[in-house]
Design an enzyme around this catalytic site. Structure first.
Site, PDB file in Angstrom:
ATOM      1  N   ASP A 236      20.389 -56.406  24.761  1.00 25.12           N
ATOM      2  CA  ASP A 236      20.539 -56.790  23.365  1.00 25.12           C
ATOM      3  C   ASP A 236      21.338 -55.765  22.563  1.00 25.12           C
ATOM      4  O   ASP A 236      21.475 -54.602  22.970  1.00 25.12           O
ATOM      5  CB  ASP A 236      19.163 -56.958  22.705  1.00 25.12           C
ATOM      6  CG  ASP A 236      18.353 -58.098  23.303  1.00 25.12           C
ATOM      7  OD1 ASP A 236      18.963 -59.020  23.870  1.00 25.12           O
ATOM      8  OD2 ASP A 236      17.116 -58.058  23.194  1.00 25.12           O
ATOM      9  N   ARG A 237      21.815 -56.195  21.419  1.00 27.52           N
ATOM     10  CA  ARG A 237      22.592 -55.330  20.516  1.00 27.52           C
ATOM     11  C   ARG A 237      21.881 -53.997  20.261  1.00 27.52           C
ATOM     12  O   ARG A 237      22.475 -52.918  20.369  1.00 27.52           O
ATOM     13  CB  ARG A 237      22.827 -56.044  19.184  1.00 27.52           C
ATOM     14  CG  ARG A 237      23.544 -55.195  18.137  1.00 27.52           C
ATOM     15  CD  ARG A 237      23.327 -55.748  16.723  1.00 27.52           C
ATOM     16  NE  ARG A 237      23.918 -57.063  16.559  1.00 27.52           N
ATOM     17  CZ  ARG A 237      25.117 -57.302  16.033  1.00 27.52           C
ATOM     18  NH1 ARG A 237      25.857 -56.286  15.610  1.00 27.52           N
ATOM     19  NH2 ARG A 237      25.568 -58.525  15.912  1.00 27.52           N
TER      20      ARG A 237
END
Length: 293
Positions: free
Chosen positions: A132-133
């Site tokens: 994820d970011r």
């Protein structure tokens, strides 16, 4: 990774047709995915001419924009290891891995296209897995199609091992907790996943206590499956959501992102066939916000 069991309705369809229908893609995009080695039948990479059979287990990643269509963007990359087949890097927090819906800023894939194509040779970075970011840590990138297929197979047969560290709310008294609960789309919020029996897939995560603090716990996370947001969903389900998690955390948490790092990565090298292992230190943003010593 998406998964389907072939029913009588689809028996005999070519795999490119099957994938295009299931993912709502054009035939050409489905064929790209098959060529890139990210479509599997009964845990084996498939060819475009394959016709699905009753009860086949078909798995496929989501379709993503190919690196060859992207313009490179110069950015700082923390390279842990590199040879002619693979590149292992430590992704920074806040950097999106690849382009997608709603992503307008340069991604890690843009940076890799720039980094790998400074000379005459054209190298298309192959994203084997994603984080994820706001998750930092280790990723392995394939530098050719053969390496990409070899590494992708390890995700399916679980010979690639990824270990995470996370800071979670609350003090976990047990040495380890195991969450074995199915994960699917949250019926009330399509941006979230949740533990649910409806349209879900089996998921299992171990949370091993590494250090306890007054109001939080540092845990090591072991994944037996690879569901979307699995650690974040299972942590919240356990009653100990990740610190700073905007989707699954506590409403009054003012942190600037969740505290999760992919700190260990092990896999079999595609050329040497030797098992290799990489590890990064606990990131500075962990230490700055919550001193761990």
């Amino acid at each position: 990774m998406n998964q389907w069991t072939v029913t009588t309705h689809d028996v005999g369809k070519r795999i490119d047709v099957f994938i295009s229908e299931k993912l709502n893609l054009s035939r050409s995009k489905a064929s790209e995915m098959i060529k890139d080695g990210i479509v599997f039948g009964n845990d084996t990479c498939l060819k475009s001419k394959y016709k699905v059979k009753l009860n086949d287990i078909i798995k496929a990643e989501d379709y993503h924009v190919k690196a060859s269509t992207l313009e490179g963007v110069a950015m700082a990359l923390d390279i842990v290891f590199e040879d002619r087949d693979i590149l292992v890097l430590n992704k920074q927090r806040g950097l999106v891995v690849h382009p997608g819906k709603g992503v307008h800023e340069p991604t890690l894939l843009h940076g890799l296209v720039h980094y790998l194509n400074q000379g005459d040779e054209v190298i298309k970075p192959g994203m084997v897995h994603r984080i994820d970011r706001d998750t930092s840590g280790l990723l392995v990138i394939a530098k050719n199609d053969k390496a990409h297929t070899f590494l992708a197979d390890q995700l399916v047969d679980k010979t690639m091992a990824r270990t995470y560290l996370a800071l979670v709310h609350g003090v976990i008294e047990d040495a380890m907790i195991t969450i074995e609960a199915p994960i699917g789309m949250d019926p009330l919020n399509t941006k979230k996943m949740s533990v649910t029996e409806k349209n879900s897939k089996y998921a299992k995560t171990d949370f091993i206590v590494k250090q306890r603090f007054d109001t939080m716990t540092l845990v090591e996370c072991h994944l037996y499956t690879g569901r979307t947001h699995q650690i974040r969903v299972h942590a919240a389900y356990s009653g100990h959501p990740l610190l700073g998690d905007p989707l699954y955390g506590i409403d009054d948490d003012k942190s600037s992102g969740h505290y999760l790092v992919a700190y260990q990565l092990q896999f079999i090298h595609p050329r040497t066939h030797q098992r290799v292992s990489y590890q990064v230190d606990i990131p500075e943003y962990f230490e700055q916000a919550y001193p761990l010593k």
